[in-house]
Design a protein around this motif. Structure first.
Motif, PDB file in Angstrom:
ATOM      1  N   THR A 177       0.817  -1.213   0.000  1.00 19.99           N
ATOM      2  CA  THR A 177       0.000   0.000   0.000  1.00 19.99           C
ATOM      3  C   THR A 177       0.850   1.261   0.000  1.00 19.99           C
ATOM      4  O   THR A 177       0.519   2.245  -0.674  1.00 19.99           O
ATOM      5  CB  THR A 177      -0.933   0.012   1.217  1.00 19.99           C
ATOM      6  N   TYR A 178       1.968   1.251   0.749  1.00 20.26           N
ATOM      7  CA  TYR A 178       2.766   2.470   0.827  1.00 20.26           C
ATOM      8  C   TYR A 178       3.439   2.781  -0.505  1.00 20.26           C
ATOM      9  O   TYR A 178       3.650   3.955  -0.840  1.00 20.26           O
ATOM     10  CB  TYR A 178       3.795   2.382   1.960  1.00 20.26           C
ATOM     11  N   ILE A 179       3.767   1.763  -1.302  1.00 18.98           N
ATOM     12  CA  ILE A 179       4.386   2.014  -2.607  1.00 18.98           C
ATOM     13  C   ILE A 179       3.366   2.631  -3.562  1.00 18.98           C
ATOM     14  O   ILE A 179       3.684   3.569  -4.313  1.00 18.98           O
ATOM     15  CB  ILE A 179       4.973   0.718  -3.177  1.00 18.98           C
ATOM     16  N   VAL A 180       2.142   2.124  -3.553  1.00 20.54           N
ATOM     17  CA  VAL A 180       1.098   2.703  -4.398  1.00 20.54           C
ATOM     18  C   VAL A 180       0.854   4.158  -4.016  1.00 20.54           C
ATOM     19  O   VAL A 180       0.714   5.041  -4.885  1.00 20.54           O
ATOM     20  CB  VAL A 180      -0.206   1.894  -4.280  1.00 20.54           C
ATOM     21  N   ALA A 181       0.803   4.432  -2.713  1.00 21.76           N
ATOM     22  CA  ALA A 181       0.572   5.804  -2.261  1.00 21.76           C
ATOM     23  C   ALA A 181       1.685   6.731  -2.719  1.00 21.76           C
ATOM     24  O   ALA A 181       1.427   7.833  -3.237  1.00 21.76           O
ATOM     25  CB  ALA A 181       0.448   5.832  -0.740  1.00 21.76           C
ATOM     26  N   TYR A 182       2.950   6.308  -2.556  1.00 21.34           N
ATOM     27  CA  TYR A 182       4.066   7.162  -2.951  1.00 21.34           C
ATOM     28  C   TYR A 182       4.074   7.393  -4.462  1.00 21.34           C
ATOM     29  O   TYR A 182       4.355   8.500  -4.939  1.00 21.34           O
ATOM     30  CB  TYR A 182       5.395   6.540  -2.520  1.00 21.34           C
ATOM     31  N   ALA A 183       3.767   6.343  -5.228  1.00 20.93           N
ATOM     32  CA  ALA A 183       3.761   6.478  -6.691  1.00 20.93           C
ATOM     33  C   ALA A 183       2.698   7.472  -7.143  1.00 20.93           C
ATOM     34  O   ALA A 183       2.970   8.347  -7.981  1.00 20.93           O
ATOM     35  CB  ALA A 183       3.531   5.112  -7.337  1.00 20.93           C
ATOM     36  N   TYR A 184       1.506   7.362  -6.591  1.00 15.38           N
ATOM     37  CA  TYR A 184       0.439   8.277  -6.999  1.00 15.38           C
ATOM     38  C   TYR A 184       0.671   9.694  -6.489  1.00 15.38           C
ATOM     39  O   TYR A 184       0.213  10.665  -7.113  1.00 15.38           O
ATOM     40  CB  TYR A 184      -0.916   7.757  -6.526  1.00 15.38           C
ATOM     41  N   LEU A 185       1.360   9.844  -5.369  1.00 15.86           N
ATOM     42  CA  LEU A 185       1.697  11.190  -4.904  1.00 15.86           C
ATOM     43  C   LEU A 185       2.573  11.910  -5.916  1.00 15.86           C
ATOM     44  O   LEU A 185       2.416  13.118  -6.143  1.00 15.86           O
ATOM     45  CB  LEU A 185       2.416  11.115  -3.549  1.00 15.86           C
ATOM     46  N   ASP A 186       3.505  11.199  -6.523  1.00 15.71           N
ATOM     47  CA  ASP A 186       4.341  11.800  -7.563  1.00 15.71           C
ATOM     48  C   ASP A 186       3.571  11.996  -8.868  1.00 15.71           C
ATOM     49  O   ASP A 186       3.668  13.039  -9.516  1.00 15.71           O
ATOM     50  CB  ASP A 186       5.568  10.911  -7.822  1.00 15.71           C
ATOM     51  N   LEU A 187       2.793  10.986  -9.243  1.00 12.49           N
ATOM     52  CA  LEU A 187       2.070  11.065 -10.513  1.00 12.49           C
ATOM     53  C   LEU A 187       1.029  12.177 -10.512  1.00 12.49           C
ATOM     54  O   LEU A 187       0.844  12.869 -11.532  1.00 12.49           O
ATOM     55  CB  LEU A 187       1.392   9.728 -10.807  1.00 12.49           C
ATOM     56  N   LEU A 188       0.323  12.355  -9.390  1.00 14.64           N
ATOM     57  CA  LEU A 188      -0.775  13.316  -9.315  1.00 14.64           C
ATOM     58  C   LEU A 188      -0.385  14.625  -8.643  1.00 14.64           C
ATOM     59  O   LEU A 188      -1.250  15.441  -8.319  1.00 14.64           O
ATOM     60  CB  LEU A 188      -1.959  12.692  -8.572  1.00 14.64           C
ATOM     61  N   HIS A 189       0.894  14.831  -8.435  1.00 14.30           N
ATOM     62  CA  HIS A 189       1.364  16.105  -7.881  1.00 14.30           C
ATOM     63  C   HIS A 189       1.012  17.243  -8.847  1.00 14.30           C
ATOM     64  O   HIS A 189       0.977  17.034 -10.075  1.00 14.30           O
ATOM     65  CB  HIS A 189       2.885  16.043  -7.658  1.00 14.30           C
ATOM     66  N   PRO A 190       0.724  18.441  -8.338  1.00 14.18           N
ATOM     67  CA  PRO A 190       0.416  19.560  -9.243  1.00 14.18           C
ATOM     68  C   PRO A 190       1.472  19.791 -10.316  1.00 14.18           C
ATOM     69  O   PRO A 190       1.157  20.261 -11.417  1.00 14.18           O
ATOM     70  CB  PRO A 190       0.310  20.753  -8.291  1.00 14.18           C
ATOM     71  N   LEU A 191       2.721  19.466 -10.023  1.00  9.00           N
ATOM     72  CA  LEU A 191       3.786  19.610 -11.014  1.00  9.00           C
ATOM     73  C   LEU A 191       4.143  18.271 -11.665  1.00  9.00           C
ATOM     74  O   LEU A 191       5.141  18.181 -12.376  1.00  9.00           O
ATOM     75  CB  LEU A 191       5.041  20.205 -10.357  1.00  9.00           C
ATOM     76  N   GLY A 192       3.333  17.246 -11.405  1.00  9.69           N
ATOM     77  CA  GLY A 192       3.607  15.919 -11.942  1.00  9.69           C
ATOM     78  C   GLY A 192       3.124  15.749 -13.370  1.00  9.69           C
ATOM     79  O   GLY A 192       2.502  16.647 -13.961  1.00  9.69           O
ATOM     80  N   PRO A 193       3.362  14.569 -13.947  1.00  8.16           N
ATOM     81  CA  PRO A 193       3.062  14.358 -15.371  1.00  8.16           C
ATOM     82  C   PRO A 193       1.570  14.360 -15.692  1.00  8.16           C
ATOM     83  O   PRO A 193       1.163  14.853 -16.744  1.00  8.16           O
ATOM     84  CB  PRO A 193       3.690  12.987 -15.655  1.00  8.16           C
ATOM     85  N   VAL A 194       0.733  13.803 -14.811  1.00  2.00           N
ATOM     86  CA  VAL A 194      -0.695  13.697 -15.122  1.00  2.00           C
ATOM     87  C   VAL A 194      -1.332  15.078 -15.215  1.00  2.00           C
ATOM     88  O   VAL A 194      -1.999  15.420 -16.217  1.00  2.00           O
ATOM     89  CB  VAL A 194      -1.416  12.835 -14.060  1.00  2.00           C
TER      90      VAL A 194
END
Length: 559
Positions: free
Chosen positions: A112-129
Motif C-alpha cells: 500500500t505504501y508504494i502505491v501511495a508514494y507512486a500516486y503522490l508523484d504522478l498526481l502532484h500539481p507539477l507531476g506528469p498527469v
C-alpha cells in the motif's frame, strides 16, 4: 503381566509422552506470540506521566474518528470492487476473461505504501498527469488549474481499496465457483433475471466469503503506516508511532495500541457475528458451476474494460511508473552501493525469519495432529492470533519484552564478567525477527495445517505400528508429503517479511536499512524517486505469491 505393564502398554505410554513434547513446544511458541500482548497490558498500566489526559483529550478522538472513517470507506469499496469483479469473471464469458481471472490478483504484489508514494508523484500539481491535462486544456500554471489533492481521506480510501480488494475477490470468486448450477437454474425457472439471481441467490450465499475478505482487508488497513501518513490520514497507527517516537511516551503509546487491539477484536467479532446464522452449504463435488453467459461485441469489450480498470489503477500504473523511474535513475547514476546493502539486509533477514516461522508452524500444526485436544487446539489458535495484530502494536509489545531481557543480560554480564553487553537482542536484529515470527506465524500454521489435513490418519497409525515415534513419523511421512504446502507457506511469509514496514521501522537496529525502510525514508524527504529501485524490487518479488495463487486457482477449476 497386566496390559499397562505389557510391552505394548509401555510403548503406548512412551509414544504419548513423546507426543506430549510436541504439545509443550506448541505451548511455548504460542506463549511467545501471547507475551507481547501481556507486556503491552503491563506497559499501559504504568501510566504515561500525565500525558494520557492530553492524548485522551486531543489525540485519540481525532485518531479514532479518522480510523473509523478510513475503515468504513475501505471496507465498503473493497467489498464492492472484489464482489463485482468475482461475479464478472464467473457469470460471464468474454474474450480475455481467462487472463482477467489472474490479473485481478496483481495489486496484491504492490504494498500500500508504494502505491501511495507512486500516486503522490504522478498526481502532484507539477507531476506528469496534471501537466498533460493542463496542456490539453490550454492552462499554463497549476494556479490556473489543478486536480483535487490526493493527500486526503478520499484519496487514502481509494488507493488502499485498489490494492486490498483482492482479499475479497479471491474467496468470493471461489464461493461463486462452488455454487451449484441447480440453484441458479431453479431461480431462473421462477422468472428471475440474471441481476436478480446475483442479488437474491449468489450474493447471500457469498456473504461469508465477503465478510472474511473484508476483515482481512480492514486488518491490513489498520496495520498500514506509510500510506496513511503520507496521504494525510492521522489514524491510530500514526498516533501510536508519533506518541512513541516523537513524544517518547511508551506507556501512552501502549494505551493507544490497546485501543487498536480492541478495534481488531471488534472487527473479528463482527465478522463472526455477521455469519452466526449462516448454516447453508453447497457440495463442490456433486454440484456443478452454472454456465457463464457468453458476451460478444460491445458488451464483451465493456466487460473486459470494466474488469481491467482496478488492475490498471492498482497495479499497471504504479508498476509502470516504478519501472520508468528506476530506468531514469540507472541512466543518471547507475546502481548505488547502499541499494545492494539494503537488498542484502532484506533478503537475509527475510530468509532467516521465514525459516524460523515455517519451522514453528510445523511444530504447532504437528502438535495439534499428534495430540489432538483442547490444549493443542488452544495453542494453535493463540499462535495464529499474531496476524490479526497490527505491526505497530506487536512491535510495541515486543520492545517491552526484549528491552527487559537486554537489561537483564547486561546486568548479569556486568556482575559476572565486568563488561557491558549493551542492546544484544535489539542491536542484533533478533527483536525484529521475533516480530516477524509472531506476526506471520498464522500464515505458516494455516498452510502447513492444510497440508497435513490431506494426509490420511492411517499413515500415522501405520508408522507407529512399525515402531516410529512422533518425530520419526513427522520426518519420514508428513514432511515429504507436505513439501508443497511448506514451500507455499515459506514463499508467502518471505514476501510479507520483505514488505513489512511498521514493525521493521520501529524495531530495526541502528544504521540498519531494508528496502521498505529505504522507501519510507526517501518518501519522508520528498525524494521518492531515489527509492524506485527498492520499490520495484519489492513489487517484482511480490509477484511470486500472486503467481502461486493464480496457479492454485486454475487447479481448483479443473474437474
Amino acid at each position: 503381566m497386566t496390559l499397562a505393564n505389557s510391552p505394548d502398554g509401555i510403548q503406548s505410554r512412551h509414544l504419548r509422552a513423546r507426543g506430549g513434547a510436541w504439545i509443550v513446544a506448541s505451548c511455548v511458541i504460542a506463549g511467545l506470540v501471547l507475551l507481547p500482548v501481556l507486556a503491552l497490558l503491563w506497559q499501559a498500566m504504568r501510566g504515561s506521566d500525565g500525558l494520557w489526559s492530553h492524548l485522551a483529550a486531543n489525540v485519540l478522538p481525532h485518531a479514532i474518528t479518522q480510523t473509523a472513517i478510513l475503515l468504513a470507506g475501505v471496507g465498503l469499496l473493497v467489498a464492492v470492487i472484489g464482489t463485482l469483479s468475482a461475479w464478472l469473471v464467473t457469470a460471464y464469458d468474454f474474450p480475455g476473461r481467462r487472463m482477467l481471472e489472474w490479473a485481478l490478483l496483481l495489486p496484491l504484489a504492490v504494498p500500500t505504501y508504494i502505491v501511495a508514494y507512486a500516486y503522490l508523484d504522478l498526481l502532484h500539481p507539477l507531476g506528469p498527469v496534471q501537466g498533460v491535462i493542463r496542456a490539453i486544456l490550454g492552462y499554463d500554471s497549476p494556479r490556473d488549474f489543478r486536480l483535487p489533492d490526493i493527500r486526503s481521506m478520499t484519496g487514502a480510501i481509494l488507493l488502499l481499496s485498489l490494492v486490498l480488494y483482492p482479499y475479497v475477490y479471491l474467496p468470493t470468486r471461489a464461493m461463486f465457483l462452488t455454487q451449484a448450477a441447480s440453484l441458479v437454474e431453479v431461480s431462473r425457472a421462477l422468472g428471475t433475471t440474471r441481476a436478480q439471481v446475483f442479488h437474491r441467490v449468489a450474493l447471500p450465499l457469498a456473504r461469508p466469503a465477503i465478510a472474511v475478505g473484508m476483515s482481512l482487508a480492514l486488518m491490513e488497513t489498520l496495520n498500514d503506516i506509510g500510506a496513511s501518513e503520507f496521504l494525510g490520514v492521522r489514524s491510530l497507527t500514526i498516533a501510536v508511532y508519533t506518541t512513541w517516537v516523537t513524544r517518547y511516551d511508551l506507556p501512552g503509546a501502549a494505551q493507544i495500541a490497546l485501543a487498536m487491539l480492541a478495534l481488531v477484536i471488534a472487527l473479528v467479532s463482527l465478522e463472526r457475528w455477521a455469519r452466526r446464522r449462516q448454516r447453508f452449504s453447497t457440495s463442490a463435488q456433486r454440484g456443478r458451476s452454472f454456465a457463464p453467459r457468453v458476451l460478444t461485441g460491445r458488451a464483451a469489450g465493456f466487460a473486459l474494460g470494466l474488469g481491467l480498470l482496478p488492475v490498471v489503477l492498482g497495479f499497471l500504473i504504479p508498476a509502470s511508473y516504478l519501472a520508468v523511474e528506476a530506468w531514469e535513475r540507472f541512466r543518471l547514476a547507475g546502481f548505488s552501493a547502499g541499494l545492494v546493502t539494503e537488498a542484502r539486509n532484506t533478503f537475509l533477514l527475510s530468509a532467516i525469519a521465514t525459516a524460523a516461522v515455517v519451522a514453528c508452524g510445523v511444530v504447532v500444526s504437528y502438535g495439534a495432529r499428534a495430540r489432538p485436544g483442547r490444549l493443542s487446539a488452544a495453542a494453535l489458535r493463540v499462535a495464529s492470533m499474531g496476524y490479526a495484530m497490527p505491526g505497530t502494536v506487536l512491535a510495541l509489545g515486543i520492545l517491552t519484552v526484549v528491552a527487559g531481557l537486554d537489561r537483564w543480560i547486561d546486568a548479569t554480564a556486568r556482575d559476572w564478567l565486568g563488561v557491558s553487553t549493551g542492546l544484544v537482542l535489539i542491536g542484533s536484529g533478533m527483536a525484529l525477527g521475533y516480530a516477524y515470527l509472531a506476526r506471520f506465524l498464522a500464515i505458516s500454521t494455516g498452510s502447513v495445517e492444510a497440508g497435513f489435513s490431506r494426509i490420511p490418519r492411517s499413515y500415522d497409525h501405520a508408522a507407529r505400528t512399525l515402531g516410529r515415534g512422533p518425530g520419526e513419523t513427522l520426518w519420514q511421512v508428513h514432511l515429504p508429503l507436505s513439501r508443497g504446502a511448506m514451500a507455499a507457506a515459506g514463499l508467502l511469509v518471505f514476501v510479507d517479511c520483505m514488505k513489512e514496514l511498521s514493525a521493521t521501522l520501529l524495531l530495526r537496529p541502528l544504521n540498519f536499512e531494508t528496502l521498505a525502510t529505504r522507501i519510507y525514508a526517501e518518501a519522508a524527504r520528498g525524494t521518492y524517486e531515489n527509492a524506485a529501485y527498492a520499490a520495484l524490487a519489492i513489487v517484482l518479488v511480490g509477484l511470486l505469491p500472486v503467481i502461486l495463487l493464480a496457479r492454485i486457482g486454475r487447479m481448483g477449476q479443473k474437474p
